[in-house]
Write an enzyme that holds these catalytic residues in place. Structure first.
Site, short mmCIF file in Angstrom:
data_model
loop_
_atom_site.label_atom_id
_atom_site.label_comp_id
_atom_site.label_asym_id
_atom_site.label_seq_id
_atom_site.Cartn_x
_atom_site.Cartn_y
_atom_site.Cartn_z
N HIS A 34 40.45 34.90 33.50
CA HIS A 34 41.70 35.59 33.16
C HIS A 34 42.13 35.89 31.49
O HIS A 34 42.95 36.44 31.28
CB HIS A 34 42.92 35.24 34.01
CG HIS A 34 42.53 34.78 35.40
ND1 HIS A 34 43.64 34.42 36.47
CD2 HIS A 34 41.35 35.25 36.08
CE1 HIS A 34 42.90 34.45 37.44
NE2 HIS A 34 41.70 34.93 37.48
N GLU A 53 40.38 38.31 46.22
CA GLU A 53 40.56 36.95 45.92
C GLU A 53 41.91 36.62 44.87
O GLU A 53 42.51 35.63 45.15
CB GLU A 53 39.27 36.37 45.51
CG GLU A 53 39.09 34.65 45.65
CD GLU A 53 39.95 34.05 44.36
OE1 GLU A 53 40.23 32.85 44.25
OE2 GLU A 53 39.85 34.89 43.39
N GLU A 54 41.92 37.37 43.97
CA GLU A 54 42.62 37.21 43.05
C GLU A 54 44.19 37.60 43.37
O GLU A 54 44.93 37.84 42.32
CB GLU A 54 42.26 38.00 41.83
CG GLU A 54 40.90 37.68 41.08
CD GLU A 54 41.09 36.34 40.47
OE1 GLU A 54 41.94 35.63 40.44
OE2 GLU A 54 39.89 36.07 40.03
N GLU A 76 32.42 30.00 41.81
CA GLU A 76 33.40 30.02 40.96
C GLU A 76 32.95 29.27 39.67
O GLU A 76 32.24 28.54 39.54
CB GLU A 76 34.72 29.34 41.44
CG GLU A 76 35.57 29.87 42.54
CD GLU A 76 36.53 31.11 42.02
OE1 GLU A 76 36.55 31.39 40.75
OE2 GLU A 76 37.06 31.64 42.64
N ASP A 113 36.22 40.92 43.14
CA ASP A 113 37.31 41.50 42.39
C ASP A 113 37.68 40.67 41.20
O ASP A 113 37.25 39.62 40.98
CB ASP A 113 38.71 41.53 43.45
CG ASP A 113 39.12 40.18 43.58
OD1 ASP A 113 38.26 39.20 43.94
OD2 ASP A 113 40.40 39.86 43.82
N HIS A 162 33.47 36.14 45.08
CA HIS A 162 34.48 37.13 45.17
C HIS A 162 34.15 38.33 44.27
O HIS A 162 33.59 37.90 43.05
CB HIS A 162 35.94 36.94 45.18
CG HIS A 162 36.50 36.28 43.72
ND1 HIS A 162 36.70 37.15 42.65
CD2 HIS A 162 36.46 34.76 43.36
CE1 HIS A 162 37.14 36.13 41.51
NE2 HIS A 162 36.96 34.95 41.96
N ASP A 214 34.83 35.04 35.72
CA ASP A 214 35.65 34.89 37.08
C ASP A 214 35.40 36.35 37.83
O ASP A 214 36.25 37.08 37.97
CB ASP A 214 37.08 34.68 36.87
CG ASP A 214 37.87 34.31 38.31
OD1 ASP A 214 37.08 34.03 39.12
OD2 ASP A 214 39.07 34.15 38.09
#
Length: 380
Positions: free
Chosen positions: A356, A153-154, A182, A95, A93, A123
């Protein structure tokens, strides 16, 4: 001011041309995976704002003759069509969660190891960088490959770009094995926990706080909910040889409308990460059993995925990486592949504990190791 470039799209796409791409957004995929990581991260792409990065990826991939390029919204697909006996899907992903004073990317050294520091490094733009580099360079892999870079995705599962692509183009999900980039410390993490979010509500009766005995305080009623959460012992469950650790936590609480009003409603937002031997329905039923007095509303749900390590291609991949597989505790889109009957694993650079985080940073050694593992396996 940089020049603008318009690049034709492939036939069958919704519109004929990409959006305007400036010099500042052009990706140089001839550089190292670490350098590509920096480029990707510096094109900010918080969920809902992925278009600039998707345009840059599509532009950079155009011109590689061994790849067919397909665009669906802010999802970019590149695939080989070599007539190989097997096809692998490799996805990531594009984003990120919101930026918090952690862009642009900077290089730093921690205890002698070199890192890239900044939002998205872990991430999962380092994983995407490895994929982009290999997509361009591997002209004749031993398997056909479908590379997918997708949006949203987030955020809530119903917005997920991979899910949208599966609905719009199910033909792109023909494959024998899938890898999701990931963060996994450059090792293989099989399957993933499922994820359910619910709202638990208590009800009361409003009154003036000077005459509280006339009302019924909804906030006071959440004590049992909070106690149950605090005393809960998460399961550790072995599934196909990997041990998954569950988690049940309050992630928010709201109630009350004014400082002089007894509240008639209080809501506790609860997140349950459950092992992949349970379905989402079973997980929700477990929550109903734990909180029988609360009004339960399901906000979001996503199935887990079993490890997927018994497929022949998976066994070959484990051998190429050369490390013992571990479980994935968080939810990832391997679950989507699993639901479509495609065994899938997580494999990407970076420590998941830094995903994150405000000090999000990825080891350059991890990036190189992931590139090596994928390259060796795809070249046989």
């Amino acid at each position: 001011m940089g020049a603008d470039i318009r690049v034709p799209r492939v036939p069958g796409c919704a519109h004929r041309y990409t959006r305007m791409v400036s010099d500042e957004q052009i990706l140089d995929l001839t550089q190292s995976s670490a350098d590509i990581t920096r480029q990707l991260c510096n094109i900010e792409s918080v969920s809902g704002n992925e278009t600039r990065l998707a345009d840059a990826i599509e532009t950079a991939m155009t011109g590689y003759g061994h790849l067919e390029i397909i665009r669906d919204g802010d999802c970019v697909v590149a695939r080989t069509n070599l007539g190989r006996a097997q096809r692998v899907i490799i996805a990531g992903h594009i984003d990120t969660v919101p930026v918090n004073n952690n862009l642009p990317v900077r290089a730093e050294s921690v205890e002698g190891d070199d890192y890239l520091w900044g939002r998205g490094t872990v991430d999962m733009k380092a994983g995407v960088a490895v994929q982009l580099k290999l997509a361009c360079e591997l002209v004749s892999p031993t398997v056909d490959i479908t590379w997918i870079w997708y949006d949203h995705e987030e955020v809530a599962a119903h917005l997920n770009g991979l899910g949208r692509l599966a609905a719009n183009r199910p033909d792109l999900f023909q494959g024998d094995f899938a890898i999701l980039g990931e963060p996994s410390n450059a090792g293989i993490e099989g399957g993933c926990n499922g994820n359910v979010r619910v709202e638990l509500r208590t009800r009361g009766v409003q009154s003036h706080s000077a005459r509280s005995w006339v009302g019924e305080n909804a906030i006071h009623k959440v004590g049992q909910i909070v106690s149950t959460l605090a005393e809960y012992t998460p399961r550790q469950v072995e599934v196909d040889g990997l041990v998954y650790r569950e988690g049940l936590n309050a992630v928010g609480i709201t109630g009350g409308i004014a400082g002089n009003v007894i509240p008639d409603e209080c809501m506790v937002h609860v997140n349950y990460r459950f092992a992949p031997n349970r379905t989402a329905d079973e997980a929700i039923e477990h929550l109903r059993e734990l909180f029988p007095a609360a009004e339960l509303t399901v906000v979001d749900r996503a199935e887990g995925a079993r490890p997927g390590l018994d497929a022949p291609l998976a066994l070959d991949f484990v051998a190429a990486v050369g490390r013992e597989p571990q479980p994935k505790y968080g939810w990832t889109d391997v679950a989507r592949f699993s639901q479509m009957g495609i065994p899938a694993v997580n494999y990407g650079p970076g420590d998941p504990l830094k995903a994150h985080a405000d000090d999000e940073r990825v080891s350059i050694a991890d990036i190189r190791e992931c590139e090596r593992g994928l390259r060796d396996w795809l070249l046989g």
